[in-house]
Design a protein around this motif. Structure first.
Motif, PDB file in Angstrom:
ATOM      1  N   GLY A   5     -13.221   8.072  -4.917  1.00 13.99           N
ATOM      2  CA  GLY A   5     -12.604   6.867  -5.453  1.00 13.99           C
ATOM      3  C   GLY A   5     -11.422   6.439  -4.611  1.00 13.99           C
ATOM      4  O   GLY A   5     -10.932   7.204  -3.767  1.00 13.99           O
ATOM      5  N   GLU A  47      -8.464   5.496  -9.449  1.00 16.26           N
ATOM      6  CA  GLU A  47      -9.796   4.964  -9.747  1.00 16.26           C
ATOM      7  C   GLU A  47     -10.625   5.990 -10.502  1.00 16.26           C
ATOM      8  O   GLU A  47     -11.368   5.649 -11.426  1.00 16.26           O
ATOM      9  CB  GLU A  47     -10.526   4.536  -8.476  1.00 16.26           C
ATOM     10  N   ASN A  96      -9.645   5.985 -14.042  1.00 12.89           N
ATOM     11  CA  ASN A  96     -10.157   4.772 -14.668  1.00 12.89           C
ATOM     12  C   ASN A  96     -11.643   4.909 -15.011  1.00 12.89           C
ATOM     13  O   ASN A  96     -12.082   4.527 -16.105  1.00 12.89           O
ATOM     14  CB  ASN A  96      -9.946   3.583 -13.732  1.00 12.89           C
ATOM     15  N   TRP A 149      -2.882   5.133 -16.748  1.00  8.64           N
ATOM     16  CA  TRP A 149      -4.313   4.863 -16.675  1.00  8.64           C
ATOM     17  C   TRP A 149      -4.952   4.711 -18.049  1.00  8.64           C
ATOM     18  O   TRP A 149      -6.051   4.151 -18.179  1.00  8.64           O
ATOM     19  CB  TRP A 149      -5.026   6.004 -15.924  1.00  8.64           C
ATOM     20  N   ARG A 203      -5.198   5.389  -0.321  1.00  5.92           N
ATOM     21  CA  ARG A 203      -5.977   5.304  -1.545  1.00  5.92           C
ATOM     22  C   ARG A 203      -7.298   6.058  -1.457  1.00  5.92           C
ATOM     23  O   ARG A 203      -8.369   5.474  -1.251  1.00  5.92           O
ATOM     24  CB  ARG A 203      -6.253   3.837  -1.936  1.00  5.92           C
ATOM     25  N   GLN A 229     -19.235   2.759 -11.355  1.00  8.94           N
ATOM     26  CA  GLN A 229     -18.675   2.218 -10.124  1.00  8.94           C
ATOM     27  C   GLN A 229     -19.583   1.116  -9.611  1.00  8.94           C
ATOM     28  O   GLN A 229     -20.810   1.233  -9.673  1.00  8.94           O
ATOM     29  CB  GLN A 229     -18.542   3.298  -9.045  1.00  8.94           C
ATOM     30  N   SER A 273     -15.731   2.533  -2.597  1.00  6.44           N
ATOM     31  CA  SER A 273     -14.393   1.938  -2.523  1.00  6.44           C
ATOM     32  C   SER A 273     -13.480   2.624  -1.515  1.00  6.44           C
ATOM     33  O   SER A 273     -12.324   2.243  -1.367  1.00  6.44           O
ATOM     34  CB  SER A 273     -13.734   1.978  -3.906  1.00  6.44           C
TER      35      SER A 273
END
Length: 366
Positions: free
Chosen positions: A98, A103, A106, A129, A239, A257, A263
């Protein structure tokens, strides 16, 4: 297929000498490579970033990977997943990538909220989150920390009911810096996952000697581990993070996703691959953090500022007995801090920067 293999050789940064990266790019960095970076006009002690990273290997890898950023990331991510699986002694099917562990958190929130119910979480912990889970219909149930700012695992276990869909444990905990005793945590996981899903966030575990729970996910379908490259590896801005879970759980989370593992950019994945190989940088980071953290706690306590023993790259402390305006002192000295997390006791947190930065931080408070 042949072209894809050639591209993999060029961009998989763990394969020295096979492609566009010269051998010297993989020379192990010296201690000088991770000494204090060029001074910024601000001292940033807010977000628990690694002040020494990315490592020299990671920077070289990311810089070189820009040349192939016109290509998609598929094969490079396959290589990264294999390296992560090898690191944790699991299979490729136990990994989900992620854009940072944010992410991942999430995705887990969405996964847990497919059925309405509740989410159990400590108070205080990393909870930004959870808005996703609440918006998706989960009711958040908070369990107070113990007097010494640790997770109350017994109370969290007792709070589970038929509507509990997820329990979140940040270990070590953010913002308190405390850690769950390993045996107690293992017992909690064994009992809690009989009844619900448990998400353990190990973002700061690399600063400790405690082993990851990754070895449990191959058998336990209700355990999910969140990991990140943001902290010890110094890739917060890149990230990149990942989940470790049972293969069936990963398959279900994949569906949440837009593009599975998609991502994570070529540049970020390249930095992560190089970072996994840079054990010297990790060891140096831990050593420098330990020294600066020890200094900071000693100096804060001399100022009558009570600190919680930390297992991380930040310190949690009480401003109850501090007579000056703490945040005004930071502002005047161009230091970025955080906030008051608990009004009772006026508890705040500061990131451990370089030794020089922490000396400036203490001077600002004196």
């Amino acid at each position: 297929m042949s072209n894809r293999r050639n591209w993999l050789k060029q961009t998989s940064l763990g394969l020295v000498g096979l492609g566009i990266i010269p051998l010297e790019s993989f020379a192990m960095p010296t201690k000088q490579d991770i000494l204090e970076p060029k001074e910024d006009s601000l001292i940033r002690l807010k977000s628990n970033e690694n002040p020494y990273g990315p490592s020299a290997l990671a920077k070289n890898a990311m810089s070189t990977s820009i040349k192939v950023s016109n290509r998609y990331n598929w094969e490079l991510l396959e290589e990264l997943i294999r390296e992560i699986a090898q690191k944790h002694a699991v299979t490729d099917q136990n990994i989900l990538l992620g854009a940072g562990s944010s992410e991942i958190l999430n995705v887990v929130a969405l996964y847990a909220s497919k059925k309405t119910g509740n989410l159990i979480i400590a108070d205080t912990t990393f909870d930004y989150w959870t808005i996703t889970a609440e918006n998706a219909g989960l009711k958040k149930i908070t369990i107070p920390l113990t007097a010494d700012k640790k997770h109350d695992l017994s109370a969290m276990l007792n709070a589970i009911d038929s509507d509990t869909r997820l329990i979140y444990i940040c270990n070590p905990n953010n913002p308190t810096g405390t850690i769950c005793a390993n045996e107690a945590l293992l017992h909690f996981i064994k009992e809690a996952t009989k009844r619900t899903k448990v998400l353990v966030d190990e973002a700061y575990l690399d600063y400790t000697d405690q082993p990851s729970l990754a070895n449990l996910v191959t058998e336990n379908k209700n355990l999910i581990i969140a990991k990140t490259f943001s902290k010890i590896y110094g890739l917060a801005g890149s990230r990149i993070g990942y989940a470790l879970a049972h293969s069936e759980t990963i398959e279900e989370m994949n569906q949440l996703q837009f593009a599975t593992n998609g991502s994570v950019s070529v540049v970020s994945a390249s930095g992560a691959l190089a970072s996994l190989k840079d054990h010297k940088f990790v060891a140096e980071t831990i050593s420098l953090n330990t020294a600066a953290r020890k200094y900071t706690i000693e100096q804060l306590e001399q100022l009558q500022i009570r600190c919680i023993p930390s297992h991380t790259n930040f310190v949690y402390f009480s401003l109850e007995n501090y007579n000056k305006d703490f945040f005004e002192q930071l502002k005047k000295n161009r230091i970025i801090g955080t906030k008051i997390y608990e009004e009772k006791g006026k508890w705040s947190r500061i990131t451990i920067g370089t030794m020089k930065e922490m000396q400036q931080f203490i001077k600002a408070l004196e």
